[in-house]
Scaffold this motif. Structure first.
Motif, PDB file in Angstrom:
ATOM      1  N   GLY A  18       0.745  -1.245  -0.053  1.00 41.25           N
ATOM      2  CA  GLY A  18       0.045   0.059   0.003  1.00 41.25           C
ATOM      3  C   GLY A  18       0.874   1.286   0.104  1.00 41.25           C
ATOM      4  N   SER A  19       2.006   1.284   0.693  1.00 39.88           N
ATOM      5  CA  SER A  19       2.934   2.206   0.594  1.00 39.88           C
ATOM      6  C   SER A  19       3.473   2.446  -0.717  1.00 39.88           C
ATOM      7  CB  SER A  19       4.095   2.113   1.759  1.00 39.88           C
ATOM      8  OG  SER A  19       5.167   2.904   1.741  1.00 39.88           O
ATOM      9  N   ALA A  20       3.719   1.355  -1.315  1.00 40.59           N
ATOM     10  CA  ALA A  20       4.685   1.410  -2.515  1.00 40.59           C
ATOM     11  C   ALA A  20       3.504   1.846  -3.661  1.00 40.59           C
ATOM     12  CB  ALA A  20       5.059   0.058  -2.988  1.00 40.59           C
ATOM     13  N   VAL A  21       2.355   1.211  -3.884  1.00 41.35           N
ATOM     14  CA  VAL A  21       1.436   1.246  -4.656  1.00 41.35           C
ATOM     15  C   VAL A  21       0.701   2.952  -4.441  1.00 41.35           C
ATOM     16  CG1 VAL A  21      -0.709   0.871  -5.814  1.00 41.35           C
ATOM     17  CG2 VAL A  21       0.810  -0.857  -5.294  1.00 41.35           C
ATOM     18  N   GLY A  22       0.962   3.898  -5.138  1.00 40.09           N
ATOM     19  CA  GLY A  22       0.328   5.286  -4.902  1.00 40.09           C
ATOM     20  C   GLY A  22       0.028   6.089  -6.064  1.00 40.09           C
ATOM     21  N   LEU A  23       0.103   7.282  -5.860  1.00 40.52           N
ATOM     22  CA  LEU A  23      -0.220   8.184  -7.153  1.00 40.52           C
ATOM     23  C   LEU A  23       1.182   8.046  -8.012  1.00 40.52           C
ATOM     24  CD1 LEU A  23      -0.786  11.568  -4.771  1.00 40.52           C
ATOM     25  CD2 LEU A  23      -2.318  10.132  -6.373  1.00 40.52           C
ATOM     26  N   GLY A  24       2.219   7.536  -7.524  1.00 40.38           N
ATOM     27  CA  GLY A  24       3.382   7.324  -8.355  1.00 40.38           C
ATOM     28  C   GLY A  24       3.033   6.377  -9.422  1.00 40.38           C
ATOM     29  N   ASN A  25       2.452   5.117  -8.968  1.00 37.45           N
ATOM     30  CA  ASN A  25       2.111   4.329  -9.961  1.00 37.45           C
ATOM     31  C   ASN A  25       0.973   4.674 -10.852  1.00 37.45           C
ATOM     32  OD1 ASN A  25       3.087   3.051  -7.382  1.00 37.45           O
ATOM     33  ND2 ASN A  25       3.184   1.258  -8.540  1.00 37.45           N
ATOM     34  N   ILE A  26      -0.264   5.146 -10.493  1.00 39.32           N
ATOM     35  CA  ILE A  26      -1.342   5.245 -11.260  1.00 39.32           C
ATOM     36  C   ILE A  26      -1.203   6.743 -11.757  1.00 39.32           C
ATOM     37  CG2 ILE A  26      -3.764   5.167 -11.320  1.00 39.32           C
ATOM     38  CD1 ILE A  26      -3.497   3.376  -8.857  1.00 39.32           C
ATOM     39  N   PHE A 100       3.397  17.787  -0.545  1.00 37.07           N
ATOM     40  CA  PHE A 100       2.709  17.904  -1.763  1.00 37.07           C
ATOM     41  C   PHE A 100       1.948  16.830  -2.100  1.00 37.07           C
ATOM     42  CE2 PHE A 100       7.205  16.177  -2.967  1.00 37.07           C
ATOM     43  CZ  PHE A 100       6.768  15.061  -3.478  1.00 37.07           C
ATOM     44  N   TYR A 101       1.987  15.708  -1.718  1.00 34.23           N
ATOM     45  CA  TYR A 101       1.583  14.366  -1.971  1.00 34.23           C
ATOM     46  C   TYR A 101       0.128  14.895  -1.490  1.00 34.23           C
ATOM     47  CZ  TYR A 101       1.177   9.639  -2.788  1.00 34.23           C
ATOM     48  OH  TYR A 101       1.239   7.863  -3.292  1.00 34.23           O
ATOM     49  N   SER A 102      -0.266  15.404  -0.169  1.00 35.89           N
ATOM     50  CA  SER A 102      -1.540  15.576   0.287  1.00 35.89           C
ATOM     51  C   SER A 102      -2.211  16.554  -0.565  1.00 35.89           C
ATOM     52  CB  SER A 102      -1.516  16.090   1.649  1.00 35.89           C
ATOM     53  OG  SER A 102      -2.441  16.487   1.957  1.00 35.89           O
ATOM     54  N   PHE A 221      12.778   4.322  -7.486  1.00 41.47           N
ATOM     55  CA  PHE A 221      12.708   4.628  -5.889  1.00 41.47           C
ATOM     56  C   PHE A 221      11.489   5.198  -5.325  1.00 41.47           C
ATOM     57  CE2 PHE A 221      17.256   4.895  -4.175  1.00 41.47           C
ATOM     58  CZ  PHE A 221      17.689   4.200  -4.944  1.00 41.47           C
ATOM     59  N   PHE A 222      10.828   6.117  -5.827  1.00 43.20           N
ATOM     60  CA  PHE A 222       9.973   6.547  -5.642  1.00 43.20           C
ATOM     61  C   PHE A 222       8.468   5.627  -5.274  1.00 43.20           C
ATOM     62  CE2 PHE A 222       5.917   9.125  -5.605  1.00 43.20           C
ATOM     63  CZ  PHE A 222       6.445  10.202  -4.713  1.00 43.20           C
ATOM     64  N   SER A 223       8.594   4.791  -6.333  1.00 47.48           N
ATOM     65  CA  SER A 223       7.368   3.838  -6.346  1.00 47.48           C
ATOM     66  C   SER A 223       7.585   2.635  -5.427  1.00 47.48           C
ATOM     67  CB  SER A 223       7.018   3.527  -7.587  1.00 47.48           C
ATOM     68  OG  SER A 223       7.708   2.439  -8.175  1.00 47.48           O
ATOM     69  N   LEU A 224       8.857   2.485  -4.922  1.00 50.79           N
ATOM     70  CA  LEU A 224       8.898   1.280  -3.821  1.00 50.79           C
ATOM     71  C   LEU A 224       9.160   2.017  -2.379  1.00 50.79           C
ATOM     72  CD1 LEU A 224      11.186  -1.133  -5.488  1.00 50.79           C
ATOM     73  CD2 LEU A 224       8.744  -1.506  -4.882  1.00 50.79           C
ATOM     74  N   SER A 225       9.055   3.365  -2.447  1.00 52.16           N
ATOM     75  CA  SER A 225       9.089   4.344  -0.967  1.00 52.16           C
ATOM     76  C   SER A 225      10.295   3.977  -0.627  1.00 52.16           C
ATOM     77  CB  SER A 225       7.882   3.805  -0.188  1.00 52.16           C
ATOM     78  OG  SER A 225       6.451   3.591  -0.659  1.00 52.16           O
ATOM     79  N   LEU A 226      11.167   3.859  -1.333  1.00 54.32           N
ATOM     80  CA  LEU A 226      12.646   3.605  -0.842  1.00 54.32           C
ATOM     81  C   LEU A 226      13.396   5.122  -0.452  1.00 54.32           C
ATOM     82  CD1 LEU A 226      13.715   0.600  -3.129  1.00 54.32           C
ATOM     83  CD2 LEU A 226      12.929   0.656  -0.827  1.00 54.32           C
TER      84      LEU A 226
HETATM   85  N1  PHE Z   1       5.280   5.063  -3.138  1.00 59.32           N
HETATM   86  C1  PHE Z   1       4.637   5.994  -3.184  1.00 59.32           C
HETATM   87  C2  PHE Z   1       3.943   6.180  -4.509  1.00 59.32           C
HETATM   88  O1  PHE Z   1       4.297   5.614  -5.500  1.00 59.32           O
HETATM   89  C3  PHE Z   1       5.210   7.373  -2.676  1.00 59.32           C
HETATM   90  C4  PHE Z   1       5.731   7.202  -1.333  1.00 59.32           C
HETATM   91  C5  PHE Z   1       7.172   7.761  -1.209  1.00 59.32           C
HETATM   92  C6  PHE Z   1       5.227   6.700  -0.207  1.00 59.32           C
HETATM   93  C7  PHE Z   1       7.740   7.465  -0.363  1.00 59.32           C
HETATM   94  C8  PHE Z   1       6.050   6.530   0.905  1.00 59.32           C
HETATM   95  C9  PHE Z   1       7.264   6.854   0.816  1.00 59.32           C
HETATM   96  O2  PHE Z   1       2.996   6.960  -4.799  1.00 59.32           O
END
Ligand code: PHE
Length: 444
Positions: A18-26, A100-102, A221-226
């Motif tokens: 859930g952390s990984a899958v986010g706005l980044g992926n979709i 900014f994500y919010s 990196f971003f999409s795995l929340s790393l």
């Molecule tokens: N992985 C999330 C995404 O793809 C963004 C994210 C980055 C969440 C770092 C947590 C930590 O949207």
């Protein structure tokens, strides 16, 4: 007080995925694939995910579980106070990303509300563009929805790791997959979808270049929340018998799968209706509603789409908030609830100038960028890569033995990939990221 723990293996995997899958992926992945050459970008992204991504996520979870602490405490406990700076970078990055994500999460709520109310101007692309521009550049509306998004995030985090985060992701993540599948099936069965499928899945290797490799690594990196301690924090609530390599592979697989499905949802539909796949960040908020406007049953599909996007955003934002909350709770003894409220309000306040930067405060610039772009730029180009380099050097050179113990549960599991893990942590990942940062700075 006893430290909280995940209730089950499934719960942990859903939370981490859930952390990984986010706005980044979709939101971001399909438009990056659209602007960076489609299939070749996908191939490079998948290779990076399966190598550097998989190794680094294992390292972060292992660091978290070995120390059972927030990122700052974890680096300090395992490597001394100098290394704890790496954790500090992570906590600061969590603040920055969430602010900014919010704001973008807020747009998602706004679009969900407007979809239900039927007030999205789906029939006319020019009006759609004006509507999206009008929303993001307004003063109060986006700030209001940004506030709503933060309140939802805080509510889940306040309820606790098992009772709040785990309980919600166990429902939300399967729901997300179902909604996503419905949309993908609709998209790929549209007449004319084939061209989009081909664009996305068949690599054209002549498209590989420095900029694309940089974008693919940053996106992985971003999409795995790393690179910022989210996985360290989640790993710190993991019990000692859990199989870290196995859980990590699941998370990488699910994150990559959603990226692929996100691409298969957006790009075929965009091609089928003759829109531009290289539209950039507006792809999900402008181009897709235009597609829905022309589709039979588009009203319902549009609601499903924005509901799904909101779920994806929320399951990521809670992991972002969980980092500073764990930090303040553990390092300063502030009760978890108060820690979540205070940090949540602070992040809301930092988000306000992010939002205003896209409208009335647009002319205030630093290094040629407005505040929103500056935050995104700093995170993408500096704090995440630097956090990633430090984490991999730490895992590879400072605590490698401990990593081996964590990944094999003290020898009771047979972890066959230790040699590859060591190479990636020591050399491959740091070099790849340094190369990406330098070539970005030199502008090649
Ligand atoms: N992985 C999330 C995404 O793809 C963004 C994210 C980055 C969440 C770092 C947590 C930590 O949207």
């Amino acid at each position: 007080m006893k430290r909280e723990q995940w209730g089950s293996r499934f719960g942990f995997i859903m939370a981490a995925a859930g952390s990984a899958v986010g706005l980044g992926n979709i939101w971001k992945f399909p438009y990056l694939a659209g602007t960076q050459g489609g299939g070749a970008f996908l191939a490079v992204y998948l290779i990076i995910m399966a190598t550097i991504g998989a190794a680094l996520i294992m390292a972060e979870i292992a660091i978290g579980r070995a120390a059972k602490k927030n990122p700052v405490g974890a680096f300090r406990a395992l490597g001394g106070s100098l290394w704890s700076t790496t954790g500090v970078i992570g906590v600061v990055t969590g603040f920055m990303i969430l602010s900014f994500y919010s704001v973008v999460g807020g747009w998602t709520i706004a679009y969900l509300v407007k979809s239900v109310a039927g007030t999205i101007e789906s029939a006319q692309p020019e009006l759609l563009e004006a509507q999206f521009g009008g929303l993001v550049s307004a003063v109060w509306e986006p700030i209001f929805y940004h506030g709503v998004f933060m309140v939802l995030t805080m509510g889940i985090v306040i309820a606790g790791v098992a009772q709040g985060i785990e309980r919600s992701v166990k429902v939300l993540m399967p729901l997300l997959f179902i909604l996503l599948m419905v949309l993908v099936v609709r998209s790929v069965t549209l007449p004319g979808a084939w061209e989009g499928i081909e664009f996305f899945l068949v690599p054209d290797w002549s498209q590989v270049n420095g900029e694309m490799l940089r974008a693919a690594l940053g996106q992985a990196f971003f999409s795995l929340s790393l690179g910022m301690g989210a996985m360290i924090t989640y790993g710190s609530y993991l019990d000692k018998d859990a199989d870290i390599p196995n859980a990590s592979c699941w998370v990488v697989f699910l994150a990559a799968l959603v990226g692929v499905l996100g691409g298969l949802l957006v790009l075929p539909a965009v091609f089928a209706f003759g829109m531009d796949p290289g539209a950039g960040p507006g792809l999900t908020f402008i181009t897709l509603p235009a597609v829905f406007g022309e589709m039979i049953g588009g009203y319902v599909f549009q609601i499903i789409f924005f509901a799904m996007l909101l779920i994806a955003a929320l399951t990521s934002s809670i992991s972002l908030l969980a980092i500073p909350v764990a930090y303040f709770a553990e390092e300063y003894g502030i009760e978890r609830k108060w820690s979540a409220i205070v940090v949540g309000i602070l992040i809301f306040l930092i988000g306000v100038p992010c939002s205003l930067a896209l409208g009335v405060w647009g002319e205030y610039k630093l290094f040629g960028m407005n505040f929103f772009d500056l935050m995104v730029y700093a995170v993408d180009n500096y704090t995440l890569p630097i956090g990633g380099i430090l984490t991999s050097l730490f895992a590879g050179w400072v605590v490698l033995e401990k990593m081996g113990k964590e990944l094999s549960n003290d020898g009771s599991l047979n972890f066959k990939w230790m040699a590859a893990f060591t190479w990636i942590m020591r050399i491959v990942a740091p070099l790849a990221v340094v190369w990406v940062m330098l070539s970005g700075l030199l502008g090649s």
